[in-house]
Design an enzyme around this catalytic site. Structure first.
Site, PDB file in Angstrom:
ATOM      1  N   LEU A   1       0.872  -1.014  -0.131  1.00 35.21           N
ATOM      2  CA  LEU A   1      -0.120   0.156   0.095  1.00 35.21           C
ATOM      3  C   LEU A   1       0.865   1.208   0.031  1.00 35.21           C
ATOM      4  CD1 LEU A   1      -3.010   1.346   0.386  1.00 35.21           C
ATOM      5  CD2 LEU A   1      -2.327   1.041   2.896  1.00 35.21           C
TER       6      LEU A   1
ATOM      7  N   HIS B   1       7.818  -3.306   8.034  1.00 30.19           N
ATOM      8  CA  HIS B   1       7.535  -2.005   8.160  1.00 30.19           C
ATOM      9  C   HIS B   1       7.796  -1.351   9.490  1.00 30.19           C
ATOM     10  CE1 HIS B   1       5.437  -1.156   4.633  1.00 30.19           C
ATOM     11  NE2 HIS B   1       4.796  -2.365   4.422  1.00 30.19           N
TER      12      HIS B   1
HETATM   13 NI    NI Z   1       3.611  -3.203   2.807  1.00 28.67          NI
END
Ligand code: NI
Length: 172
Positions: A89, A134
């Protein structure tokens, strides 16, 4: 990609049962539902905490459930790595071929503070590694070994078609 919150090492959650963590997880789950992805990490909604949600395969084929991992830790099982296509994303419109550990064990806390421990391989292991990256400010292109395989989403079907042609036996 490029937003400072995605670059940062996220802070551990002190109390997994706090109402604001429950709200954060609900927000992550709703966003994941909207985008139809496999997983999402809190820094992607600009919250620098060690929280991810991901789809976990069930025992039966097609059965899967959404799992939330608080303060997750990953340990590779064995030395095998494999390449697989990833999207994110936070890196819209692109896909890349990324090497990951083939099998991992991960530990985390759940929303009620319960201990979660699972072993994962293949795609499940890949999603866990992608999401937990992340939390350390790492996006998948930084894991890639060949940037020639960082491509536009719109070109992906050509790659798949070429792979299929290669897999087909030569006509006699
Ligand atoms: Ni990702």
């Amino acid at each position: 990609m490029g937003h400072p919150v995605l670059d940062r090492v996220a802070a551990p959650v002190a109390d997994p049962t706090a109402p604001e963590i429950r709200r954060l997880v609900a927000d992550l789950a709703e966003t994941l539902e909207d985008i139809g992805g496999q997983g999402l990490a809190a820094p992607q909604v600009h919250v620098s905490l060690r929280v991810v949600v991901l789809r976990v395969p069930g025992e039966a084929a097609g059965a899967e459930h959404l799992s939330c991992l608080i303060n997750p830790e990953i340990t590779p099982l064995g030395d095998d790595r494999e390449d697989g296509w990833e999207a994110c994303l936070s890196v819209p419109g692109l896909r890349g071929l990324v090497p990951r550990w083939r099998a991992v064990r991960y530990r985390a806390l759940g929303l009620d503070g319960e201990a979660i421990e699972r072993e994962a391989e293949g795609f499940h292991a890949r999603v866990v590694q992608h999401e937990c990256d992340h939390l350390d400010g790492v996006l998948y292109p930084q894991r890639m070994t060949d940037l020639k395989t960082l491509i536009f989403e719109s070109e992906f079907r050509h790659v798949m078609e070429a792979a299929e042609r290669e897999a087909e036996p030569e006509p006699a």
